[in-house]
Design an enzyme around this catalytic site. Structure first.
Site, mmCIF file in Angstrom:
data_model
loop_
_atom_site.group_PDB
_atom_site.id
_atom_site.type_symbol
_atom_site.label_atom_id
_atom_site.label_comp_id
_atom_site.label_asym_id
_atom_site.label_seq_id
_atom_site.Cartn_x
_atom_site.Cartn_y
_atom_site.Cartn_z
ATOM 1 N N TYR A 111 0.849 -1.188 0.000
ATOM 2 C CA TYR A 111 0.000 0.000 0.000
ATOM 3 C C TYR A 111 0.884 1.236 0.000
ATOM 4 C CZ TYR A 111 -3.839 3.173 0.817
ATOM 5 O OH TYR A 111 -4.765 4.178 0.653
ATOM 6 N N ASN A 120 -3.660 5.958 6.026
ATOM 7 C CA ASN A 120 -4.395 6.764 7.002
ATOM 8 C C ASN A 120 -5.178 5.872 7.960
ATOM 9 O OD1 ASN A 120 -6.653 5.877 5.582
ATOM 10 N ND2 ASN A 120 -6.931 7.810 4.481
ATOM 11 N N SER A 126 5.170 9.279 13.456
ATOM 12 C CA SER A 126 6.630 9.190 13.393
ATOM 13 C C SER A 126 7.259 9.808 14.636
ATOM 14 C CB SER A 126 7.123 9.909 12.146
ATOM 15 O OG SER A 126 8.500 9.690 11.963
ATOM 16 N N GLN A 179 11.226 15.034 11.749
ATOM 17 C CA GLN A 179 10.101 14.148 12.054
ATOM 18 C C GLN A 179 8.845 14.940 12.374
ATOM 19 O OE1 GLN A 179 10.440 10.743 11.451
ATOM 20 N NE2 GLN A 179 12.200 11.828 10.599
ATOM 21 N N HIS A 209 6.239 15.655 9.625
ATOM 22 C CA HIS A 209 5.364 14.615 9.068
ATOM 23 C C HIS A 209 3.902 14.929 9.342
ATOM 24 C CE1 HIS A 209 7.861 11.575 7.268
ATOM 25 N NE2 HIS A 209 8.700 11.615 8.273
ATOM 26 N N GLU A 241 11.250 5.054 17.662
ATOM 27 C CA GLU A 241 11.341 4.598 16.271
ATOM 28 C C GLU A 241 12.731 4.931 15.722
ATOM 29 O OE1 GLU A 241 9.037 5.412 12.024
ATOM 30 O OE2 GLU A 241 8.854 6.848 13.670
ATOM 31 N N HIS A 242 13.134 6.196 15.852
ATOM 32 C CA HIS A 242 14.452 6.659 15.404
ATOM 33 C C HIS A 242 15.220 7.183 16.614
ATOM 34 C CE1 HIS A 242 11.625 7.575 11.992
ATOM 35 N NE2 HIS A 242 12.519 6.850 11.345
ATOM 36 N N ASP A 283 16.018 7.603 6.120
ATOM 37 C CA ASP A 283 14.713 7.628 5.464
ATOM 38 C C ASP A 283 14.820 7.333 3.975
ATOM 39 O OD1 ASP A 283 12.982 8.014 7.529
ATOM 40 O OD2 ASP A 283 12.795 10.184 7.279
ATOM 41 N N HIS A 343 -2.397 -39.774 20.762
ATOM 42 C CA HIS A 343 -1.032 -39.292 20.574
ATOM 43 C C HIS A 343 -0.040 -40.341 21.076
ATOM 44 C CE1 HIS A 343 -2.852 -35.351 19.970
ATOM 45 N NE2 HIS A 343 -1.659 -34.813 19.718
#
Length: 441
Positions: free
Chosen positions: A136, A220, A243, A265, A268, A333-334, A367, A426
């Protein structure tokens, strides 16, 4: 342009620091009932009416004049045309980035393996790529060719036979950079549909859109909600939050550099999070001054301002060790380690999506073109999640071959455990393979 900054200032020495930090970090990407029901209705429509529903939803939500599904399919020749429509500089940048991403991810490939025990029993693992992956990609004015590279290339490196991309074209607006990136990355098919309807089509298939095994890529709230609902029918990469960047600095980096790294960031969206941690209070003041100075020069100043004021922070800590403790609690994240000797502090970091080492390594390089994947865990999920990679497009099957002697030996153990669980079939299944002479002993 009038902008103002009121970025939060926290001190790790304050008794309420942890409570304030947790409040700052809190993020709940929950769909409300209206969004949830709308997504369920869209998924139901696609499952029941296939291509016809896709065409109808694309007309309604994206304002595209499509008479049939054929109007929403882009062939390989259209992707190749996009390569000729972008500038030579853009093409060179895409190809260089793609080569670096491919080279990095080649190192992640896993091979099948086996070993043989003394009695002839063979155990192992068979690594197999997914048959088909769905990608996507946001469309329209949003241009994310880097996301195409980061999602499609690992899939191809993993050996995925077919990568299917969906990208909306609101009001017929096509992004040539995105299509050019798809061409370079080896995307096999492109459908110009988006939203929850695209996710549903990939998950369940229609007359024209093939059903995939896994769906990756950002979107989204409708896309994220749809991914939640189809998980289990297909795999998904993650449900990503806003982000984030956390910069740990010893106070010796140019404050303008740090301010811009935070902006990278924050621009964003308004919910993005940018945090600086430093033991140097005077340096935090200098960065705050740089933020105020540079913010009016930014094209997305309004978004940055809301992000910085709403979810940003400058955090003073006792020393660098406490900075590491705060970083691990945030699990960003970063993470930028903008310090003199980042390698020395690397062993102290347990939780981070990507770690950027040293003063010259801006998050922006990661990035686009450094090589590692920019699809990273957000909202503290780096505690248990990893960046997107080749391993996300491969699956592993266990291999078990028992020799006659091996089956007999293992049969004793399996029998005891199975009978302990009251699973007689079994136990007897295993016992049938015990050699006769052993049964008599």
């Amino acid at each position: 342009m009038t902008v103002s900054t009121a970025i939060a200032r926290l001190n790790a020495a304050d008794p309420d620091f942890v409570r304030h930090l947790d409040h700052l970090l809190s993020w709940e990407s929950v769909s409300d009932d209206a969004v949830n029901q709308r997504v369920l209705d869209i998924i139901k429509g696609v499952r029941e009416r296939g291509d016809a529903a896709l065409v109808e939803f694309t007309q309604r939500f994206d304002g595209v004049s499509a008479n049939s599904i054929d109007d929403l399919i882009l062939g390989r020749e259209r992707l190749e045309l996009a390569l000729t429509r972008i500038t030579p500089v853009q093409r060179e940048a895409l190809e260089k980035a793609a080569n670096r991403v491919r080279m990095y991810h080649e190192r992640q490939k896993q091979d099948s393996w086996q070993y043989t025990e003394a009695d002839g029993t063979v155990l192992g693992q068979k690594v197999t790529p997914l048959d088909r992956a769905g990608l996507y990609v946001p469309g329209g004015k949003a241009s994310y060719p880097s996301s195409v590279l980061m999602n499609a290339i690992p899939a191809k490196v993993a050996g995925v036979a077919e990568v299917v991309m969906v990208v909306p074209t609101p009001r017929g607006e096509v992004n040539e950079l995105v299509l050019a990136a798809a061409c370079i990355a080896g995307v096999d098919r492109v459908f110009t549909v988006g939203g929850a309807q695209a996710v549903a089509a990939l998950a369940y298939g229609t007359e024209s859109v093939p059903q995939v095994d896994k769906i990756v890529g950002p979107g989204n709230i409708y896309v994220a909600t749809a991914k939640r609902h189809v998980f289990g029918q297909v795999g998904i990469d993650m449900i990503a939050g806003p982000s984030e960047i956390l910069v740990v600095c010893d106070g010796q980096t140019d404050p303008d550099w740090i301010a811009m790294d935070l902006f990278s960031q924050a621009e964003h969206d308004e919910d993005a999070q940018a945090i600086l941690v430093s033991p140097d209070a005077a340096f935090l003041d200098r960065v705050a001054a740089s933020i105020s100075k540079l913010l009016p020069t930014m094209e997305r100043a309004d978004i940055i301002e809301k992000s910085i004021n709403g979810r940003g922070a400058l955090i003073q800590v006792r020393d660098m060790q406490q900075a590491m403790d705060v970083a691990n609690r945030i699990a960003p994240e970063h993470l930028e380690l903008s310090v003199a000797d980042p390698q020395a502090w690397l062993p102290h970091i347990r939780h981070a999506g990507a770690i950027f080492m040293g003063r010259h390594t801006s998050e922006a390089l990661g990035d686009y073109c450094a090589g590692p994947n920019h699809v990273l865990p957000t909202s503290g999920t780096a505690r248990f999640s990893s960046p997107l990679g080749v391993y996300d497009f491969q699956k592993r099957s266990s291999i078990i071959f028992c020799s006659e002697q091996g089956a007999s030996e293992l049969g004793h153990t399996a029998s005891v455990l199975a009978r302990g669980e009251s699973l007689t079939a079994h136990a007897r299944s295993a016992e049938y393979r015990i050699l006769t002479q052993e049964k008599g002993n």
